[in-house]
Enzyme design. Sequence first.
Site, PDB file in Angstrom:
ATOM      1  N   GLU A   1      36.223  10.347  18.448  1.00  0.00           N
ATOM      2  CA  GLU A   1      36.037  11.662  17.813  1.00  0.00           C
ATOM      3  C   GLU A   1      36.849  11.765  16.529  1.00  0.00           C
ATOM      4  OE1 GLU A   1      37.457  14.360  20.815  1.00  0.00           O
ATOM      5  OE2 GLU A   1      35.810  13.939  22.177  1.00  0.00           O
TER       6      GLU A   1
ATOM      7  N   ARG B   1      39.831  13.657  10.665  1.00  0.00           N
ATOM      8  CA  ARG B   1      40.706  13.524   9.496  1.00  0.00           C
ATOM      9  C   ARG B   1      40.541  12.180   8.781  1.00  0.00           C
ATOM     10  NH1 ARG B   1      45.706  16.234   9.252  1.00  0.00           N
ATOM     11  NH2 ARG B   1      45.647  16.353  11.521  1.00  0.00           N
TER      12      ARG B   1
ATOM     13  N   ARG C   1      47.575  24.364   5.244  1.00  0.00           N
ATOM     14  CA  ARG C   1      48.391  23.331   5.900  1.00  0.00           C
ATOM     15  C   ARG C   1      49.859  23.332   5.456  1.00  0.00           C
ATOM     16  NH1 ARG C   1      47.802  18.500   5.801  1.00  0.00           N
ATOM     17  NH2 ARG C   1      47.988  18.096   8.024  1.00  0.00           N
TER      18      ARG C   1
ATOM     19  N   TYR D   1      52.215  24.051   8.569  1.00  0.00           N
ATOM     20  CA  TYR D   1      52.906  22.887   9.168  1.00  0.00           C
ATOM     21  C   TYR D   1      53.942  22.271   8.231  1.00  0.00           C
ATOM     22  CZ  TYR D   1      48.186  22.785  11.308  1.00  0.00           C
ATOM     23  OH  TYR D   1      46.981  23.097  11.897  1.00  0.00           O
TER      24      TYR D   1
ATOM     25  N   CYS E   1      50.399  37.476  -1.327  1.00  0.00           N
ATOM     26  CA  CYS E   1      51.666  38.206  -1.184  1.00  0.00           C
ATOM     27  C   CYS E   1      52.455  37.722   0.023  1.00  0.00           C
ATOM     28  CB  CYS E   1      51.368  39.694  -1.078  1.00  0.00           C
ATOM     29  SG  CYS E   1      50.515  40.267  -2.528  1.00  0.00           S
ATOM     30  N   GLU E   2      52.879  36.502  -0.007  1.00  0.00           N
ATOM     31  CA  GLU E   2      53.671  35.878   1.061  1.00  0.00           C
ATOM     32  C   GLU E   2      54.579  34.855   0.395  1.00  0.00           C
ATOM     33  OE1 GLU E   2      53.272  36.049   4.581  1.00  0.00           O
ATOM     34  OE2 GLU E   2      51.426  37.228   4.655  1.00  0.00           O
TER      35      GLU E   2
ATOM     36  N   TYR F   1      40.649  19.725   7.395  1.00  0.00           N
ATOM     37  CA  TYR F   1      41.448  20.911   7.723  1.00  0.00           C
ATOM     38  C   TYR F   1      41.836  21.682   6.458  1.00  0.00           C
ATOM     39  CZ  TYR F   1      41.361  18.269  11.999  1.00  0.00           C
ATOM     40  OH  TYR F   1      40.914  17.562  13.077  1.00  0.00           O
TER      41      TYR F   1
HETATM   42  N1  LLP Z   1      39.019  15.664  19.288  1.00  0.00           N
HETATM   43  C1  LLP Z   1      39.728  16.710  19.746  1.00  0.00           C
HETATM   44  C2  LLP Z   1      39.585  17.111  21.148  1.00  0.00           C
HETATM   45  C3  LLP Z   1      40.595  17.413  18.880  1.00  0.00           C
HETATM   46  O1  LLP Z   1      41.293  18.442  19.336  1.00  0.00           O
HETATM   47  C4  LLP Z   1      40.707  16.992  17.531  1.00  0.00           C
HETATM   48  C5  LLP Z   1      41.579  17.711  16.607  1.00  0.00           C
HETATM   49  C6  LLP Z   1      39.923  15.901  17.095  1.00  0.00           C
HETATM   50  C7  LLP Z   1      39.097  15.252  18.011  1.00  0.00           C
HETATM   51  C8  LLP Z   1      39.938  15.398  15.689  1.00  0.00           C
HETATM   52  O2  LLP Z   1      41.194  14.919  15.334  1.00  0.00           O
HETATM   53  P1  LLP Z   1      41.340  14.123  13.946  1.00  0.00           P
HETATM   54  O3  LLP Z   1      40.576  12.839  14.078  1.00  0.00           O
HETATM   55  O4  LLP Z   1      40.812  14.981  12.881  1.00  0.00           O
HETATM   56  O5  LLP Z   1      42.793  13.887  13.813  1.00  0.00           O
HETATM   57  N2  LLP Z   1      44.738  21.590  11.723  1.00  0.00           N
HETATM   58  C9  LLP Z   1      45.569  20.422  11.946  1.00  0.00           C
HETATM   59  C10 LLP Z   1      44.876  19.413  12.816  1.00  0.00           C
HETATM   60  C11 LLP Z   1      44.461  19.953  14.159  1.00  0.00           C
HETATM   61  C12 LLP Z   1      43.699  18.939  14.974  1.00  0.00           C
HETATM   62  C13 LLP Z   1      43.077  19.572  16.147  1.00  0.00           C
HETATM   63  N3  LLP Z   1      42.294  18.707  16.961  1.00  0.00           N
HETATM   64  C14 LLP Z   1      45.964  19.852  10.599  1.00  0.00           C
HETATM   65  O6  LLP Z   1      45.601  20.418   9.572  1.00  0.00           O
HETATM   66  O7  LLP Z   1      46.682  18.860  10.544  1.00  0.00           O
END
Ligand code: LLP
Length: 427
Positions: free
Chosen positions: A274, A277, A313, A317, A356-357, A385
Amino acid sequence: MDYFDYKNGELCCEEVPVKDIAAEAGTPVYIYSKATLMRHYSGVVKAFAELDAIICYSIKSCGNLHILKLFAENGGGFDVVSGGELARAQQVGADMKKIVFAGVGKTDNEIREALTAGIGWFNIESEQEFENLSRLAAETKTKTRAALRVNPDVFDPNTHAYTTTGKKETKFGVDIDRAAAFFEKYGHDANVTLDGIHLHIGSPIYSPQPYVDAITKTLGLIEEIRAGGGKVNVLDIGGGFAADYEADKSPSAQAYADAIVPLLKGTGLQIILEPGRHIACNAGILLSQVLYTKRGGDKKFVIVDAAMTDLIRPALYEAEHFIYPAHLDHDEFPPNRRFDFAPANGEQVDIVGGVCETGDILGKSRTLPPMQRGDLLSIFSAGAYGFVMSSQYNARPRAAEVLVDGDSFKIIRRRENYNDVFAAEIF
Ligand code: LLP
C-alpha cells in the site's frame, strides 16, 4: 529521483518552467510530474514483481482523480480508508477486487457501500468491527473477504510519533498475541472469509529493517494460525516506504524489496503493498509567491501566499521540506536538496504563510538568496500529504493542482473560489 530541475536558472517540472504554470494557474499551486509518479509507481511494481504483488496505491497520500486514473489504467489497486476514498476509486473505474479498505472507524454506511461495491478485502482493526462487518454482510446479502490488521509491536525510531502505527498502544490493529485467538473465533464465519493478515507499521519508515522484523514475526503467527486449522492466503504489508525530503535519504523500492522479497518468496501468500508517499511525495511541489519580506527582532521573514492551510506538515509534525526560489540569477544552484544548503549570497529567513497562527511556518531558519516581493518559491517533496491535508481555515480557497506531462501541463483541479468555501452552508 524526480523530474524537477533547474534549466538556465529556471526551475522546470519535466520540460515546463514552473513560472509558466504560475502565470496561467496562479499561486499557490501544486505541480505534479507525471513522469515522476509513473517512475516511482513502476519502480515498486518491478521491485516486487517476483512476488506478483498487488500494488494498492494509498489514496490518502495524493488522491486527485486524474492521478488515480493513471494508476487504475496501469493495473493498480487502491488502499482506501473511507467511503469518500472508495467513491474516488469508483469514479476512476478502479478494479474493485483490488481495493483494500482499512481504518479503525468504518461506519455502517461505509461498510455497506464497500460490500455492495464488491471490494477485495476489508482490513479489520478490532473484534467488534469484524462482528459488525459480518452482520452487515448478512443484511446486504453479500459475502466478502477480510484481513486482520495485526499490530506487530515494531517501530522505526526515525518516524514521528504521530505517524508511528506499528507499536503496541497505538489505536491501530489487534495486538499480535491476540491474533491467533481472533482467527480461531472468526475464521469460520459464514459471511466473511477471514484469510489475510494486514500490517502497516508507520510512515515514513527509513530502513527495510522494521519490515523484516514485522514480517518475520508475522510469518511465525501465520504458522501458528495454520497449525490451529486457520487459513491465511493473503499478507498485506501496508505502506510506509520513505521519500526524499532531503536528497538521497530514502531507500529505493529495490532496497526494500531486496530485504523483503526473500522472506516472502515461496510462501504461497498473495502479497499486497500500500505505498503512497514513496510514489507521490517527490512527484509534487507547492509553488508559492513571495508577498512581503519583513524583520521581527533579529529574524527575517519571507511571507508567501501559500500557508499551513495548503501544506500543514511543517505545522503539524515539524516536518521539513526543502524550499528554494524558482528563478536563480547567480550561481545559487543547489547541488542537492539539503536543509542546511546555504548559497554564498544567502540570508537566513523563516518562510511563513499569512494565516493568523504563529505556527504557520513552512520553513524555519533556511538560507535563501535575497527574496523580493513577487518572486516564486518552490516547496519541494510536497506531493504526498500536501493538497489532501489542505483546509479552508481563514476562509482561504484551496490551491489549484496541475499535472505536467513532458512539455505540456493541465490543470487537474481548478483553484477554489469563495463560493466553494461556503457552498454547503445554509443561512
Ligand atoms: N496503509 C495504511 C493502512 C496507512 O495508514 C497508510 C498511511 C498507508 C498505507 C500509506 O503510507 P505511505 O506509504 O504513504 O507512507 N500525514 C502524515 C502521514 C500519515 C500516514 C497515514 N497512513 C504525513 O504527512 O507524514
